[in-house]
Motif scaffolding. Sequence first.
Motif, PDB file in Angstrom:
ATOM      1  N   MET A 115       0.843  -1.178   0.000  1.00 36.18           N
ATOM      2  CA  MET A 115       0.000   0.000   0.000  1.00 36.18           C
ATOM      3  C   MET A 115       0.892   1.246   0.000  1.00 36.18           C
ATOM      4  O   MET A 115       1.828   1.356   0.765  1.00 36.18           O
ATOM      5  CB  MET A 115      -0.905  -0.036   1.232  1.00 36.18           C
ATOM      6  N   VAL A 116       0.573   2.191  -0.863  1.00 38.47           N
ATOM      7  CA  VAL A 116       1.328   3.433  -0.976  1.00 38.47           C
ATOM      8  C   VAL A 116       0.853   4.396   0.100  1.00 38.47           C
ATOM      9  O   VAL A 116      -0.337   4.618   0.279  1.00 38.47           O
ATOM     10  CB  VAL A 116       1.123   4.060  -2.373  1.00 38.47           C
ATOM     11  N   LYS A 117       1.824   4.966   0.799  1.00 39.96           N
ATOM     12  CA  LYS A 117       1.496   5.919   1.844  1.00 39.96           C
ATOM     13  C   LYS A 117       1.441   7.322   1.246  1.00 39.96           C
ATOM     14  O   LYS A 117       2.363   7.753   0.569  1.00 39.96           O
ATOM     15  CB  LYS A 117       2.545   5.869   2.946  1.00 39.96           C
ATOM     16  N   GLU A 118       0.338   7.998   1.471  1.00 37.46           N
ATOM     17  CA  GLU A 118       0.180   9.358   0.967  1.00 37.46           C
ATOM     18  C   GLU A 118       0.731  10.344   1.980  1.00 37.46           C
ATOM     19  O   GLU A 118       0.570  10.178   3.182  1.00 37.46           O
ATOM     20  CB  GLU A 118      -1.291   9.670   0.728  1.00 37.46           C
ATOM     21  N   THR A 119       1.360  11.379   1.460  1.00 33.68           N
ATOM     22  CA  THR A 119       1.826  12.454   2.333  1.00 33.68           C
ATOM     23  C   THR A 119       1.185  13.757   1.867  1.00 33.68           C
ATOM     24  O   THR A 119       0.943  13.964   0.678  1.00 33.68           O
ATOM     25  CB  THR A 119       3.360  12.604   2.293  1.00 33.68           C
ATOM     26  N   PHE A 120       0.909  14.582   2.802  1.00 30.08           N
ATOM     27  CA  PHE A 120       0.266  15.858   2.526  1.00 30.08           C
ATOM     28  C   PHE A 120       1.118  16.977   3.091  1.00 30.08           C
ATOM     29  O   PHE A 120       1.745  16.829   4.130  1.00 30.08           O
ATOM     30  CB  PHE A 120      -1.129  15.915   3.170  1.00 30.08           C
ATOM     31  N   SER A 121       1.114  18.095   2.399  1.00 29.09           N
ATOM     32  CA  SER A 121       1.805  19.264   2.936  1.00 29.09           C
ATOM     33  C   SER A 121       0.748  20.273   3.365  1.00 29.09           C
ATOM     34  O   SER A 121      -0.381  20.265   2.886  1.00 29.09           O
ATOM     35  CB  SER A 121       2.733  19.875   1.887  1.00 29.09           C
ATOM     36  N   ARG A 122       1.133  21.134   4.253  1.00 25.70           N
ATOM     37  CA  ARG A 122       0.226  22.146   4.780  1.00 25.70           C
ATOM     38  C   ARG A 122      -0.052  23.190   3.703  1.00 25.70           C
ATOM     39  O   ARG A 122       0.865  23.667   3.039  1.00 25.70           O
ATOM     40  CB  ARG A 122       0.876  22.798   5.995  1.00 25.70           C
ATOM     41  N   TYR A 123      -1.300  23.535   3.516  1.00 25.28           N
ATOM     42  CA  TYR A 123      -1.686  24.560   2.545  1.00 25.28           C
ATOM     43  C   TYR A 123      -1.324  25.926   3.095  1.00 25.28           C
ATOM     44  O   TYR A 123      -1.598  26.244   4.244  1.00 25.28           O
ATOM     45  CB  TYR A 123      -3.194  24.490   2.267  1.00 25.28           C
ATOM     46  N   ASP A 124      -0.701  26.744   2.264  1.00 22.21           N
ATOM     47  CA  ASP A 124      -0.351  28.107   2.653  1.00 22.21           C
ATOM     48  C   ASP A 124      -0.707  29.033   1.496  1.00 22.21           C
ATOM     49  O   ASP A 124      -0.146  28.916   0.403  1.00 22.21           O
ATOM     50  CB  ASP A 124       1.129  28.202   2.983  1.00 22.21           C
ATOM     51  N   SER A 125      -1.625  29.943   1.742  1.00 28.38           N
ATOM     52  CA  SER A 125      -2.060  30.881   0.701  1.00 28.38           C
ATOM     53  C   SER A 125      -0.895  31.692   0.149  1.00 28.38           C
ATOM     54  O   SER A 125      -0.907  32.086  -1.025  1.00 28.38           O
ATOM     55  CB  SER A 125      -3.105  31.842   1.255  1.00 28.38           C
ATOM     56  N   ALA A 126       0.123  31.946   0.968  1.00 27.80           N
ATOM     57  CA  ALA A 126       1.269  32.743   0.539  1.00 27.80           C
ATOM     58  C   ALA A 126       1.963  32.111  -0.667  1.00 27.80           C
ATOM     59  O   ALA A 126       2.538  32.822  -1.501  1.00 27.80           O
ATOM     60  CB  ALA A 126       2.262  32.913   1.690  1.00 27.80           C
ATOM     61  N   ASP A 127       1.893  30.793  -0.798  1.00 26.63           N
ATOM     62  CA  ASP A 127       2.529  30.102  -1.921  1.00 26.63           C
ATOM     63  C   ASP A 127       1.884  30.453  -3.257  1.00 26.63           C
ATOM     64  O   ASP A 127       2.472  30.226  -4.311  1.00 26.63           O
ATOM     65  CB  ASP A 127       2.467  28.585  -1.726  1.00 26.63           C
ATOM     66  N   TYR A 128       0.677  31.003  -3.237  1.00 27.65           N
ATOM     67  CA  TYR A 128      -0.068  31.273  -4.457  1.00 27.65           C
ATOM     68  C   TYR A 128      -0.182  32.755  -4.787  1.00 27.65           C
ATOM     69  O   TYR A 128      -0.827  33.118  -5.766  1.00 27.65           O
ATOM     70  CB  TYR A 128      -1.466  30.638  -4.364  1.00 27.65           C
ATOM     71  N   LEU A 129       0.437  33.597  -3.990  1.00 32.23           N
ATOM     72  CA  LEU A 129       0.391  35.043  -4.229  1.00 32.23           C
ATOM     73  C   LEU A 129       1.659  35.458  -4.963  1.00 32.23           C
ATOM     74  O   LEU A 129       2.603  35.977  -4.378  1.00 32.23           O
ATOM     75  CB  LEU A 129       0.243  35.795  -2.904  1.00 32.23           C
ATOM     76  N   LYS A 130       1.670  35.232  -6.251  1.00 28.54           N
ATOM     77  CA  LYS A 130       2.865  35.466  -7.065  1.00 28.54           C
ATOM     78  C   LYS A 130       2.882  36.839  -7.730  1.00 28.54           C
ATOM     79  O   LYS A 130       3.939  37.396  -7.971  1.00 28.54           O
ATOM     80  CB  LYS A 130       2.976  34.396  -8.161  1.00 28.54           C
ATOM     81  N   THR A 131       1.720  37.376  -8.055  1.00 26.80           N
ATOM     82  CA  THR A 131       1.660  38.643  -8.799  1.00 26.80           C
ATOM     83  C   THR A 131       0.840  39.671  -8.023  1.00 26.80           C
ATOM     84  O   THR A 131       0.131  39.332  -7.064  1.00 26.80           O
ATOM     85  CB  THR A 131       0.993  38.436 -10.177  1.00 26.80           C
ATOM     86  N   GLU A 132       0.928  40.902  -8.468  1.00 21.97           N
ATOM     87  CA  GLU A 132       0.128  41.972  -7.867  1.00 21.97           C
ATOM     88  C   GLU A 132      -1.362  41.688  -8.034  1.00 21.97           C
ATOM     89  O   GLU A 132      -2.163  41.987  -7.151  1.00 21.97           O
ATOM     90  CB  GLU A 132       0.470  43.330  -8.496  1.00 21.97           C
ATOM     91  N   GLU A 133      -1.726  41.087  -9.152  1.00 20.88           N
ATOM     92  CA  GLU A 133      -3.131  40.743  -9.402  1.00 20.88           C
ATOM     93  C   GLU A 133      -3.603  39.668  -8.425  1.00 20.88           C
ATOM     94  O   GLU A 133      -4.738  39.723  -7.942  1.00 20.88           O
ATOM     95  CB  GLU A 133      -3.332  40.268 -10.848  1.00 20.88           C
ATOM     96  N   ASP A 134      -2.728  38.697  -8.136  1.00 21.29           N
ATOM     97  CA  ASP A 134      -3.063  37.660  -7.156  1.00 21.29           C
ATOM     98  C   ASP A 134      -3.321  38.283  -5.787  1.00 21.29           C
ATOM     99  O   ASP A 134      -4.282  37.934  -5.098  1.00 21.29           O
ATOM    100  CB  ASP A 134      -1.928  36.633  -7.015  1.00 21.29           C
ATOM    101  N   ILE A 135      -2.453  39.210  -5.404  1.00 19.64           N
ATOM    102  CA  ILE A 135      -2.572  39.861  -4.102  1.00 19.64           C
ATOM    103  C   ILE A 135      -3.849  40.698  -4.043  1.00 19.64           C
ATOM    104  O   ILE A 135      -4.574  40.670  -3.047  1.00 19.64           O
ATOM    105  CB  ILE A 135      -1.318  40.699  -3.797  1.00 19.64           C
TER     106      ILE A 135
END
Length: 97
Positions: A1-21
């Motif tokens: 059985m494959v063990k799944e790993t999850f990372s913590r979601y962080d909105s900061a990772d998706y704020l790349k542009t001024e439009e995103d912000i």
Amino acid sequence: MVKETFSRYDSADYLKTEEDIAAYLDAVMEEGGDDPAFIAHALGVIARARNMSQLARDTGLTREGLYKALSGEGNPSFATVLKVARALGLKLKLAPA
């Protein structure tokens, strides 16, 4: 059985542009505009996306102080919020409801 790993979601990772912000801030104000802690936390997310160390230098505040003030549990002064907004290139604008 494959063990799944999850990372913590962080909105900061998706704020790349001024439009995103801008879209993020619009959503924050729509969702929790009456909650100062929610808005402070959102500024903290933007600060992490931009570079907290540079923000500390630009505002004259410590990194640790910024992390604390801009967490969901922090209670930053209005002066701190204005300094952070200005250093992030944001303008606080009030309009009739």
